[in-house]
Design an enzyme around this catalytic site. Structure first.
Site, PDB file in Angstrom:
ATOM      1  N   SER A  38      -7.558  -5.636  -5.237  1.00 55.78           N
ATOM      2  CA  SER A  38      -8.646  -6.208  -4.453  1.00 55.78           C
ATOM      3  C   SER A  38      -9.959  -6.166  -5.231  1.00 55.78           C
ATOM      4  O   SER A  38     -10.086  -5.427  -6.218  1.00 55.78           O
ATOM      5  CB  SER A  38      -8.809  -5.437  -3.137  1.00 55.78           C
ATOM      6  OG  SER A  38      -9.392  -4.174  -3.382  1.00 55.78           O
TER       7      SER A  38
ATOM      8  N   GLU B 179       1.310 -12.989  12.472  1.00 56.23           N
ATOM      9  CA  GLU B 179       1.811 -11.807  13.183  1.00 56.23           C
ATOM     10  C   GLU B 179       1.701 -10.617  12.232  1.00 56.23           C
ATOM     11  O   GLU B 179       2.041 -10.720  11.058  1.00 56.23           O
ATOM     12  CB  GLU B 179       3.275 -12.010  13.596  1.00 56.23           C
ATOM     13  CG  GLU B 179       3.470 -13.101  14.617  1.00 56.23           C
ATOM     14  CD  GLU B 179       2.760 -12.814  15.940  1.00 56.23           C
ATOM     15  OE1 GLU B 179       2.650 -11.630  16.330  1.00 56.23           O
ATOM     16  OE2 GLU B 179       2.308 -13.788  16.576  1.00 56.23           O
TER      17      GLU B 179
ATOM     18  N   ASP C 296       0.830  -1.212   0.000  1.00 54.35           N
ATOM     19  CA  ASP C 296       0.000   0.000   0.000  1.00 54.35           C
ATOM     20  C   ASP C 296       0.866   1.264   0.000  1.00 54.35           C
ATOM     21  O   ASP C 296       1.961   1.265   0.551  1.00 54.35           O
ATOM     22  CB  ASP C 296      -0.919  -0.025   1.229  1.00 54.35           C
ATOM     23  CG  ASP C 296      -2.134   0.872   1.043  1.00 54.35           C
ATOM     24  OD1 ASP C 296      -2.354   1.378  -0.068  1.00 54.35           O
ATOM     25  OD2 ASP C 296      -2.868   1.062   2.034  1.00 54.35           O
ATOM     26  N   GLY C 297       0.319   2.313  -0.608  1.00 50.47           N
ATOM     27  CA  GLY C 297       0.972   3.623  -0.581  1.00 50.47           C
ATOM     28  C   GLY C 297       1.623   4.024  -1.895  1.00 50.47           C
ATOM     29  O   GLY C 297       2.332   5.036  -1.948  1.00 50.47           O
ATOM     30  N   ASN C 298       1.360   3.289  -2.947  1.00 48.03           N
ATOM     31  CA  ASN C 298       1.949   3.651  -4.246  1.00 48.03           C
ATOM     32  C   ASN C 298       1.497   5.038  -4.696  1.00 48.03           C
ATOM     33  O   ASN C 298       2.296   5.839  -5.178  1.00 48.03           O
ATOM     34  CB  ASN C 298       1.512   2.655  -5.329  1.00 48.03           C
ATOM     35  CG  ASN C 298       2.121   1.285  -5.155  1.00 48.03           C
ATOM     36  OD1 ASN C 298       3.007   1.100  -4.332  1.00 48.03           O
ATOM     37  ND2 ASN C 298       1.653   0.318  -5.919  1.00 48.03           N
ATOM     38  N   GLY C 299       0.199   5.288  -4.555  1.00 47.80           N
ATOM     39  CA  GLY C 299      -0.364   6.564  -5.010  1.00 47.80           C
ATOM     40  C   GLY C 299       0.201   7.733  -4.222  1.00 47.80           C
ATOM     41  O   GLY C 299       0.630   8.745  -4.793  1.00 47.80           O
TER      42      GLY C 299
ATOM     43  N   ARG D 150      -5.188  -1.922   8.672  1.00 43.46           N
ATOM     44  CA  ARG D 150      -6.387  -2.745   8.444  1.00 43.46           C
ATOM     45  C   ARG D 150      -6.038  -3.827   7.428  1.00 43.46           C
ATOM     46  O   ARG D 150      -4.994  -3.768   6.773  1.00 43.46           O
ATOM     47  CB  ARG D 150      -7.546  -1.869   7.948  1.00 43.46           C
ATOM     48  CG  ARG D 150      -7.218  -1.033   6.723  1.00 43.46           C
ATOM     49  CD  ARG D 150      -8.425  -0.222   6.243  1.00 43.46           C
ATOM     50  NE  ARG D 150      -8.014   0.732   5.223  1.00 43.46           N
ATOM     51  CZ  ARG D 150      -7.767   2.029   5.439  1.00 43.46           C
ATOM     52  NH1 ARG D 150      -7.907   2.529   6.641  1.00 43.46           N
ATOM     53  NH2 ARG D 150      -7.376   2.805   4.440  1.00 43.46           N
TER      54      ARG D 150
ATOM     55  N   GLU E 218     -12.381  -4.705  -4.304  1.00 47.72           N
ATOM     56  CA  GLU E 218     -12.895  -3.335  -4.110  1.00 47.72           C
ATOM     57  C   GLU E 218     -12.151  -2.309  -4.980  1.00 47.72           C
ATOM     58  O   GLU E 218     -12.624  -1.184  -5.150  1.00 47.72           O
ATOM     59  CB  GLU E 218     -12.755  -2.926  -2.632  1.00 47.72           C
ATOM     60  CG  GLU E 218     -13.725  -3.624  -1.686  1.00 47.72           C
ATOM     61  CD  GLU E 218     -13.387  -5.097  -1.436  1.00 47.72           C
ATOM     62  OE1 GLU E 218     -12.190  -5.447  -1.414  1.00 47.72           O
ATOM     63  OE2 GLU E 218     -14.329  -5.902  -1.296  1.00 47.72           O
ATOM     64  N   ASN E 219     -11.003  -2.696  -5.504  1.00 47.36           N
ATOM     65  CA  ASN E 219     -10.213  -1.730  -6.284  1.00 47.36           C
ATOM     66  C   ASN E 219     -10.862  -1.364  -7.626  1.00 47.36           C
ATOM     67  O   ASN E 219     -10.437  -0.399  -8.272  1.00 47.36           O
ATOM     68  CB  ASN E 219      -8.779  -2.227  -6.494  1.00 47.36           C
ATOM     69  CG  ASN E 219      -7.907  -2.108  -5.254  1.00 47.36           C
ATOM     70  OD1 ASN E 219      -7.030  -2.931  -5.016  1.00 47.36           O
ATOM     71  ND2 ASN E 219      -8.126  -1.070  -4.436  1.00 47.36           N
TER      72      ASN E 219
ATOM     73  N   TRP F  22       2.970   7.834  -2.518  1.00 49.40           N
ATOM     74  CA  TRP F  22       4.402   7.970  -2.812  1.00 49.40           C
ATOM     75  C   TRP F  22       4.583   8.834  -4.064  1.00 49.40           C
ATOM     76  O   TRP F  22       5.379   9.770  -4.075  1.00 49.40           O
ATOM     77  CB  TRP F  22       5.027   6.589  -3.029  1.00 49.40           C
ATOM     78  CG  TRP F  22       6.470   6.634  -3.422  1.00 49.40           C
ATOM     79  CD1 TRP F  22       7.543   6.681  -2.576  1.00 49.40           C
ATOM     80  CD2 TRP F  22       6.991   6.673  -4.767  1.00 49.40           C
ATOM     81  NE1 TRP F  22       8.711   6.738  -3.314  1.00 49.40           N
ATOM     82  CE2 TRP F  22       8.406   6.742  -4.655  1.00 49.40           C
ATOM     83  CE3 TRP F  22       6.414   6.664  -6.032  1.00 49.40           C
ATOM     84  CZ2 TRP F  22       9.237   6.795  -5.765  1.00 49.40           C
ATOM     85  CZ3 TRP F  22       7.249   6.719  -7.143  1.00 49.40           C
ATOM     86  CH2 TRP F  22       8.637   6.786  -7.001  1.00 49.40           C
TER      87      TRP F  22
HETATM   88  C1  IPE Z   1      -5.454  -2.775  -0.347  1.00 50.84           C
HETATM   89  O1  IPE Z   1      -5.095  -1.447  -0.509  1.00 50.84           O
HETATM   90  C2  IPE Z   1      -5.389  -3.486  -1.650  1.00 50.84           C
HETATM   91  C3  IPE Z   1      -4.061  -3.612  -2.255  1.00 50.84           C
HETATM   92  C4  IPE Z   1      -2.928  -3.236  -1.764  1.00 50.84           C
HETATM   93  C5  IPE Z   1      -4.072  -4.260  -3.531  1.00 50.84           C
HETATM   94  P1  IPE Z   1      -6.192  -0.301  -0.694  1.00 50.84           P
HETATM   95  O2  IPE Z   1      -5.441   0.961  -0.827  1.00 50.84           O
HETATM   96  O3  IPE Z   1      -7.136  -0.647  -1.795  1.00 50.84           O
HETATM   97  O4  IPE Z   1      -6.984  -0.384   0.690  1.00 50.84           O
HETATM   98  P2  IPE Z   1      -7.944   0.655   1.408  1.00 50.84           P
HETATM   99  O5  IPE Z   1      -8.974   1.075   0.415  1.00 50.84           O
HETATM  100  O6  IPE Z   1      -7.108   1.815   1.850  1.00 50.84           O
HETATM  101  O7  IPE Z   1      -8.493  -0.097   2.574  1.00 50.84           O
HETATM  102  C1  IPE Z   2      -1.514   0.086  -3.442  1.00 51.02           C
HETATM  103  O1  IPE Z   2      -1.245   1.449  -3.491  1.00 51.02           O
HETATM  104  C2  IPE Z   2      -1.630  -0.522  -4.829  1.00 51.02           C
HETATM  105  C3  IPE Z   2      -2.985  -0.914  -5.229  1.00 51.02           C
HETATM  106  C4  IPE Z   2      -4.070  -0.917  -4.494  1.00 51.02           C
HETATM  107  C5  IPE Z   2      -3.100  -1.377  -6.595  1.00 51.02           C
HETATM  108  P1  IPE Z   2      -2.428   2.491  -3.557  1.00 51.02           P
HETATM  109  O2  IPE Z   2      -2.749   2.740  -4.988  1.00 51.02           O
HETATM  110  O3  IPE Z   2      -3.555   2.050  -2.714  1.00 51.02           O
HETATM  111  O4  IPE Z   2      -1.740   3.773  -2.953  1.00 51.02           O
HETATM  112  P2  IPE Z   2      -2.423   4.838  -1.978  1.00 51.02           P
HETATM  113  O5  IPE Z   2      -2.961   4.070  -0.818  1.00 51.02           O
HETATM  114  O6  IPE Z   2      -3.522   5.488  -2.761  1.00 51.02           O
HETATM  115  O7  IPE Z   2      -1.320   5.757  -1.622  1.00 51.02           O
HETATM  116 MG    MG Z   3      -4.063   2.342  -0.750  1.00 51.34          MG
END
Ligand code: IPE
Ligand code: IPE
Ligand code: MG
Length: 254
Positions: free
Chosen positions: A72, A214, A27-30, A201, A74-75, A32
């Site tokens: 996911s 863990e 998580d956190g690619n966006g 979460r 949900e994505n 970053w």
């Molecule tokens: C969880 O990350 C799914 C993946 C990393 C693929 P999200 O960024 O979609 O999760 P939420 O929406 O913050 O819970």
């Molecule tokens: C996780 O990074 C990658 C995917 C869910 C595909 P995000 O795209 O959720 O990055 P943030 O959470 O928006 O920073």
């Molecule tokens: Mg995310």
């Protein structure tokens, strides 16, 4: 400490107490990318490189199985351009990286409802799983269009169908049987879950399988998660007392 100094398992990590299976919520690619003044998709591109590097690290350090949450159920709620970019990225990565992964002995598996993915991507996924099915060095599971609730509902449906057909009786339905109907069947449950970017979460990831995992949360964004960061996660893991409902390790001092 730079990453290349961590080619082998750091000496302060106990090689006999490593997680056999690590799961990561990447998580956190966006965020970053936004912090760098780049479009979100640049974070996904960089995130893919980080996964590749972590897989290599698992192999170097003797961790047999890595499961990564890539998309996911949900994505799909994300903007179409971002979803489309991710689908194209997954397919391009498979085409580009498969030969090298195969040479390195990686066994690739995908978790999730693949039938809803673009057909050309599905074809690459099935090809990669078939080609690498006998590899032994390290196992990589990538969760794409994966959701735990979908997985558990699907397992219930399959079991119900078997009961309906008279192949099973209701009292033969136990944990082992349910497990056999999950996408992860045949693998081990994760010992350690890592989620990057400060979110704490599970976001519908491996709810059944992580009953006793863990959990390790770090503020580092996924594109910055390197060997040094993984080293920290392993040290934290080794400080945990995994009791599994029992009474734990005996105290060292009497
Ligand atoms: C969880 O990350 C799914 C993946 C990393 C693929 P999200 O960024 O979609 O999760 P939420 O929406 O913050 O819970
Ligand atoms: C996780 O990074 C990658 C995917 C869910 C595909 P995000 O795209 O959720 O990055 P943030 O959470 O928006 O920073
Ligand atoms: Mg995310």
């Amino acid at each position: 400490m730079t990453s290349h100094t961590l080619k082998t398992l750091p000496t302060d990590v106990d090689p006999h107490n490593l997680p056999k299976h690590v799961a990561v919520i990447m998580d956190g690619n966006g965020r970053w990318a936004t912090c760098q003044g780049l479009p979100r998709v640049a974070g996904h591109r960089r995130g893919a490189k980080v996964l590749k590097e972590l897989l290599r690290c698992c192999k170097d350090w003797g961790i047999a199985e890595l499961t990564a949450y890539a998309f996911s159920t949900e994505n799909w709620r994300r903007p179409t351009e971002e979803v489309d970019f991710l689908m194209v990225l997954f397919e391009r990565l498979l085409r580009k990286e498969l030969a090298e992964m195969h040479r390195e002995g990686v066994r690739v598996n995908f978790l999730g409802d693949l039938s809803e993915l673009p057909p050309s991507l599905q074809a690459e996924m099935h090809r990669s799983m078939a080609e690498t099915a006998n590899n032994q060095a390290v196992r990589l599971n990538v969760a794409i269009n994966y959701g735990s609730r979908n997985e558990i509902a699907r397992a219930c449906r399959q079991v119900a169908e078997q009961v309906h057909r008279g192949e099973l009786t209701p009292d033969s339905v136990d944990e082992k049987l349910v497990e056999q109907h999950l996408y992860t069947t045949g693998g081990h449950d994760p010992d350690l879950l890592i989620r990057t970017s400060g979110e704490k979460r599970l976001s519908n990831f491996l709810l059944w399988q992580m009953a006793y995992a863990e959990m390790y949360f770090t503020d580092t964004f996924w594109p910055d998660f390197d060997r040094t960061a993984f080293h920290q996660a392993l040290l934290a893991y080794q400080n945990r007392d995994r009791r599994f409902g029992g009474v734990g390790k005996p105290a060292l001092t009497a």
